[in-house]
Structure formats: C-alpha cells, structure tokens
Motif scaffolding. Structure first.
Motif, PDB file in Angstrom:
ATOM      1  N   THR A  63      24.196  26.103  69.742  1.00 16.70           N
ATOM      2  CA  THR A  63      25.486  26.739  70.042  1.00 16.70           C
ATOM      3  C   THR A  63      26.596  26.380  69.065  1.00 16.70           C
ATOM      4  N   LEU A  64      26.420  25.323  68.268  1.00 11.72           N
ATOM      5  CA  LEU A  64      27.467  24.904  67.339  1.00 11.72           C
ATOM      6  C   LEU A  64      27.022  24.983  65.879  1.00 11.72           C
ATOM      7  N   ARG A  65      26.005  24.227  65.532  1.00 15.47           N
ATOM      8  CA  ARG A  65      25.635  24.148  64.122  1.00 15.47           C
ATOM      9  C   ARG A  65      24.959  25.407  63.599  1.00 15.47           C
ATOM     10  N   LEU A  66      24.073  26.013  64.382  1.00 11.77           N
ATOM     11  CA  LEU A  66      23.346  27.191  63.901  1.00 11.77           C
ATOM     12  C   LEU A  66      24.273  28.388  63.660  1.00 11.77           C
ATOM     13  N   PRO A  67      25.113  28.776  64.606  1.00 11.17           N
ATOM     14  CA  PRO A  67      26.013  29.909  64.309  1.00 11.17           C
ATOM     15  C   PRO A  67      26.994  29.601  63.187  1.00 11.17           C
ATOM     16  N   ARG A  68      27.396  28.339  63.068  1.00 14.77           N
ATOM     17  CA  ARG A  68      28.307  27.970  61.986  1.00 14.77           C
ATOM     18  C   ARG A  68      27.636  28.141  60.627  1.00 14.77           C
ATOM     19  N   ALA A  69      26.366  27.750  60.518  1.00  8.16           N
ATOM     20  CA  ALA A  69      25.639  27.899  59.256  1.00  8.16           C
ATOM     21  C   ALA A  69      25.441  29.378  58.921  1.00  8.16           C
ATOM     22  N   ILE A  70      25.087  30.178  59.924  1.00  5.15           N
ATOM     23  CA  ILE A  70      24.910  31.611  59.696  1.00  5.15           C
ATOM     24  C   ILE A  70      26.232  32.249  59.290  1.00  5.15           C
ATOM     25  N   MET A  71      27.312  31.830  59.939  1.00  8.86           N
ATOM     26  CA  MET A  71      28.635  32.359  59.612  1.00  8.86           C
ATOM     27  C   MET A  71      29.012  32.020  58.171  1.00  8.86           C
ATOM     28  N   ALA A  72      28.676  30.817  57.727  1.00  8.92           N
ATOM     29  CA  ALA A  72      28.978  30.425  56.352  1.00  8.92           C
ATOM     30  C   ALA A  72      28.241  31.319  55.358  1.00  8.92           C
ATOM     31  N   CYS A  73      26.983  31.630  55.640  1.00  8.95           N
ATOM     32  CA  CYS A  73      26.213  32.516  54.759  1.00  8.95           C
ATOM     33  C   CYS A  73      26.854  33.900  54.690  1.00  8.95           C
ATOM     34  N   ILE A  74      27.185  34.461  55.847  1.00  8.75           N
ATOM     35  CA  ILE A  74      27.718  35.822  55.895  1.00  8.75           C
ATOM     36  C   ILE A  74      29.086  35.900  55.218  1.00  8.75           C
ATOM     37  N   VAL A  75      29.974  34.981  55.573  1.00  8.71           N
ATOM     38  CA  VAL A  75      31.332  35.010  55.006  1.00  8.71           C
ATOM     39  C   VAL A  75      31.293  34.758  53.503  1.00  8.71           C
ATOM     40  N   GLY A  76      30.447  33.830  53.057  1.00  7.22           N
ATOM     41  CA  GLY A  76      30.320  33.578  51.621  1.00  7.22           C
ATOM     42  C   GLY A  76      29.853  34.807  50.870  1.00  7.22           C
ATOM     43  N   MET A  77      28.877  35.518  51.433  1.00  7.08           N
ATOM     44  CA  MET A  77      28.393  36.750  50.798  1.00  7.08           C
ATOM     45  C   MET A  77      29.499  37.802  50.725  1.00  7.08           C
ATOM     46  N   GLN A  78      30.227  37.967  51.838  1.00  7.15           N
ATOM     47  CA  GLN A  78      31.269  38.986  51.869  1.00  7.15           C
ATOM     48  C   GLN A  78      32.374  38.688  50.864  1.00  7.15           C
ATOM     49  N   LEU A  79      32.831  37.453  50.814  1.00  5.15           N
ATOM     50  CA  LEU A  79      33.919  37.105  49.900  1.00  5.15           C
ATOM     51  C   LEU A  79      33.494  37.242  48.447  1.00  5.15           C
ATOM     52  N   ALA A  80      32.261  36.851  48.133  1.00  2.40           N
ATOM     53  CA  ALA A  80      31.789  36.949  46.754  1.00  2.40           C
ATOM     54  C   ALA A  80      31.695  38.403  46.304  1.00  2.40           C
ATOM     55  N   LEU A  81      31.143  39.264  47.163  1.00  2.00           N
ATOM     56  CA  LEU A  81      31.061  40.685  46.815  1.00  2.00           C
ATOM     57  C   LEU A  81      32.446  41.316  46.706  1.00  2.00           C
ATOM     58  N   ALA A  82      33.351  40.927  47.588  1.00  2.00           N
ATOM     59  CA  ALA A  82      34.716  41.438  47.514  1.00  2.00           C
ATOM     60  C   ALA A  82      35.370  41.041  46.198  1.00  2.00           C
ATOM     61  N   GLY A  83      35.133  39.820  45.752  1.00  2.00           N
ATOM     62  CA  GLY A  83      35.677  39.374  44.479  1.00  2.00           C
ATOM     63  C   GLY A  83      35.097  40.145  43.310  1.00  2.00           C
ATOM     64  N   MET A  84      33.794  40.377  43.324  1.00  2.00           N
ATOM     65  CA  MET A  84      33.161  41.126  42.241  1.00  2.00           C
ATOM     66  C   MET A  84      33.712  42.546  42.155  1.00  2.00           C
ATOM     67  N   LEU A  85      33.851  43.202  43.307  1.00  2.00           N
ATOM     68  CA  LEU A  85      34.377  44.564  43.315  1.00  2.00           C
ATOM     69  C   LEU A  85      35.838  44.605  42.863  1.00  2.00           C
ATOM     70  N   THR A  86      36.617  43.596  43.237  1.00  2.00           N
ATOM     71  CA  THR A  86      38.017  43.542  42.790  1.00  2.00           C
ATOM     72  C   THR A  86      38.098  43.406  41.281  1.00  2.00           C
ATOM     73  N   GLN A  87      37.263  42.565  40.698  1.00  2.00           N
ATOM     74  CA  GLN A  87      37.261  42.384  39.248  1.00  2.00           C
ATOM     75  C   GLN A  87      36.834  43.652  38.524  1.00  2.00           C
ATOM     76  N   ILE A  88      35.825  44.348  39.072  1.00  2.00           N
ATOM     77  CA  ILE A  88      35.367  45.582  38.440  1.00  2.00           C
ATOM     78  C   ILE A  88      36.412  46.686  38.574  1.00  2.00           C
TER      79      ILE A  88
END
Length: 337
Positions: A63-88
């Motif tokens: 209930t704590l560590r697993l959703p937090r780890a999954i959330m980190a993966c998802i948010v990291g992916m979203q922010l990185a792609l958003a940055g790439m698209l902004t630069q392009i």
C-alpha cells in the motif's frame, strides 16, 4: 544485401540499450521496495509483491512502497517526454516545461485550488493544473510573437513567466499559511504520499499521452525540420506544434498536479537519451521515457536517506543532479558556433 546487413547490425546495440534500461529500472524499483525506514527481508518482499501475505510488513509494501515506485516510473516517463517535446517544438535545447513556466503555472493553479476548494479531489486538481499550464503556455506564446526571433523570445518569455508564477505561488502561500503548510513538500516535488488512488488517476493520462505520442510520431518529425522547409513540403506545422504542446500539457500537467513541480527531469533526460542513441525520433522517444523513469526512481530512492530516518522531497535530489548539468548545457550552447 549490404544495407540490410548494416540495419540488422544496428539493431543489436539498440536492443541491448533498451534491455539494459529496462533492467536498470527494475533494479531501481526493487531497491525502492526493499530499503527505507522499515527493514524488509527478501522473503517478505517476494511474498508482498506476489500477494502471498497480508501482515503489517506485507501491507506496508503493497500500500505504500509499491504504488510509490510505480508512480515514480510513470511521472518520470511523462516529465521526460514532455521535456523532449518542448525542446523539439521550441527548437531550443535548453527548453523544458519547468524552465518555460508551464510547471510553475500548473503549480500556482493547484495551490489556488487547494486553498479555495480544500475538499476538491485529485481529478479536480488535475483540472486546475491543466488550466494553469495552458494559461502559462498561451501567455508565453503571445509574448514571443512570430518572426525569426520567435524562439529566442520564447526562451526569455518562458523564464519570465516561470519567475512570475513562482513568485505568485510563494506569495499566495505566505498569505494563506494556515491552509498551505502541508504543501511545502509538494511544491519542491514529492512522491511521499503517492498511493494506489494516485496511480489510478494518472494512468489514463499516461496511457492516453503515450497513444497520442505514438499516433503523432510521424508528424512530430516535421518539428525537426526548418519551418520554411516543412511548410514548403505542404505540411501544417502550426497544427502539429499545437498538438505537441497539448501533449506537453497532458503529460506535465497531470504529473505536477499529483507530485508537484519536480525540476530538471524535463531538461536533463532528453539530452542524455540523444547522446546515447542520436536524434532518431521513433527510437529517441521510448528511450527518453525509460531514462526519465529510471532517473526519478533512483532519485526517490536517494531522497529517503538524505535526512534519514526522515524523508526529503525528491525534487531536492533532481535539483542537485540537474542544476550542474544545466550550467554545463548553457555554457556548451553559449560556446557553440
């Protein structure tokens, strides 16, 4: 036969890089599940992940560590792609939703929403984040105008709006301290309170954003060309650029609404991915997403030990990593001829 052989030989290094990235991410997730404030044995970890136990230790992971780890993966992916698209889109290697004020606009709107409507759900906060991010983006584009110097003015307008929105957010917090004391961690960027409800909320935005990115990938290649060349080929560059910025708002806005304005992932990760595999957009996009997830997973893991046994916002770690790299990029771009 020779070109086919060369293409086949190029696939193996890429396959190795993607496989290594996935493995590194999985190791990071395991580290997040295993180590922290509470001691967890390997057996307990396995039982918790496979849902073979339901005692206190198992529930702590589930209930704590697993959703937090999954959330980190998802948010990291979203922010990185958003940055790439902004630069392009802006044709600026130093651009990102964070530096251009989009994240700051989303953060200001969320803070206003939390104060004005404290019982609003997370979906409502995401709506506030989208409005704030969209208003910031529109303001930046209106200030930049058109012409050959548009992209230079975009950078200047973005930085100006970033500081304006950040100042307004800080002033709003000072004037409403009774309602904003709990926002300090969120404003720096934090995954401390991430739970399964947050994963369920952000998952549709993540899946929708990935689907839209995949569908628009052939069109996004136009953004790599000069505007005059793309227009000469009969392409609607402004429409493609508009769709790209909408996708940035979806990816960055939902991430900021739930985890705060985590800095420098948007800027840092696309450059690392581009240095590893080059500018080929169909390959660059997935690698950028994977590296974004990796960086945020490990940054969240390190944030647990900065002030152990207390936890620190993950935004501190990303800032420590990203700020020196930003200075390096600025000097490199400034010295380029």
């Amino acid at each position: 036969m020779k070109p086919i052989t060369e293409k086949q030989s190029q696939k193996w290094p890429l396959l190795f890089l993607f496989s290594a990235a996935v493995l590194v991410m999985l190791i990071g997730v395991i580290c997040n599940l295993k180590w922290g404030q509470a001691y967890i044995s390997w057996r307990t970890l396995f039982e918790a992940v496979t849902y073979q136990g339901s005692d206190k230790a198992h529930l702590y992971i589930q209930t704590l560590r697993l959703p937090r780890a999954i959330m980190a993966c998802i948010v990291g992916m979203q922010l990185a792609l958003a940055g790439m698209l902004t630069q392009i889109t802006t044709k600026n290697p130093l651009a990102s939703p964070h530096i251009f004020g989009i994240n700051a606009g989303a953060a200001l709107a969320v803070v206003i929403g939390l104060v004005a409507l404290p019982h609003f759900g997370n979906f409502g906060l995401i709506g506030f984040a989208f409005v704030g991010a969209a208003l910031s983006a529109l303001l930046i584009w209106s200030l930049a105008g058109g012409g050959r110097q548009q992209y230079v003015r975009l950078a200047l307008a973005g930085i100006t709006i970033h500081f304006l929105m950040s100042s307004l957010t800080e002033g709003f917090i000072i004037m409403n301290q009774h309602a904003t004391d709990s926002m300090i961690f969120w404003l720096v960027g934090s995954l401390n309170l991430a739970g399964w409800s947050d994963v369920q909320i952000i998952l549709p935005f993540f899946i929708g954003g990935m689907v839209l990115f995949t569908l628009m990938l052939p069109a996004f290649k136009l953004l790599l060309l000069d505007d005059d060349i793309a227009a000469g080929l009969g392409q609607r560059v402004n429409i493609v650029r508009g769709v790209s910025m909408v996708l940035v708002l979806i990816l960055a806005g939902s991430a900021v609404a739930l985890c705060g304005p985590i800095g420098f992932i948007c800027l840092l990760v696309p450059h690392i991915a581009r240095a590893m595999i080059g500018p080929n957009l169909p390959i660059l996009g997935p690698m950028t997403a994977l590296l974004g997830g990796i960086l945020l997973v490990y940054a969240d893991f390190l944030s647990r030990f900065i002030a152990f046994p207390f936890e620190s916002p993950v935004g501190i770690v990303t800032a420590v990593i990203g700020a020196p790299y930003f200075i390096y990029l600025a000097r490199k771009q400034g010295g380029a001829k």
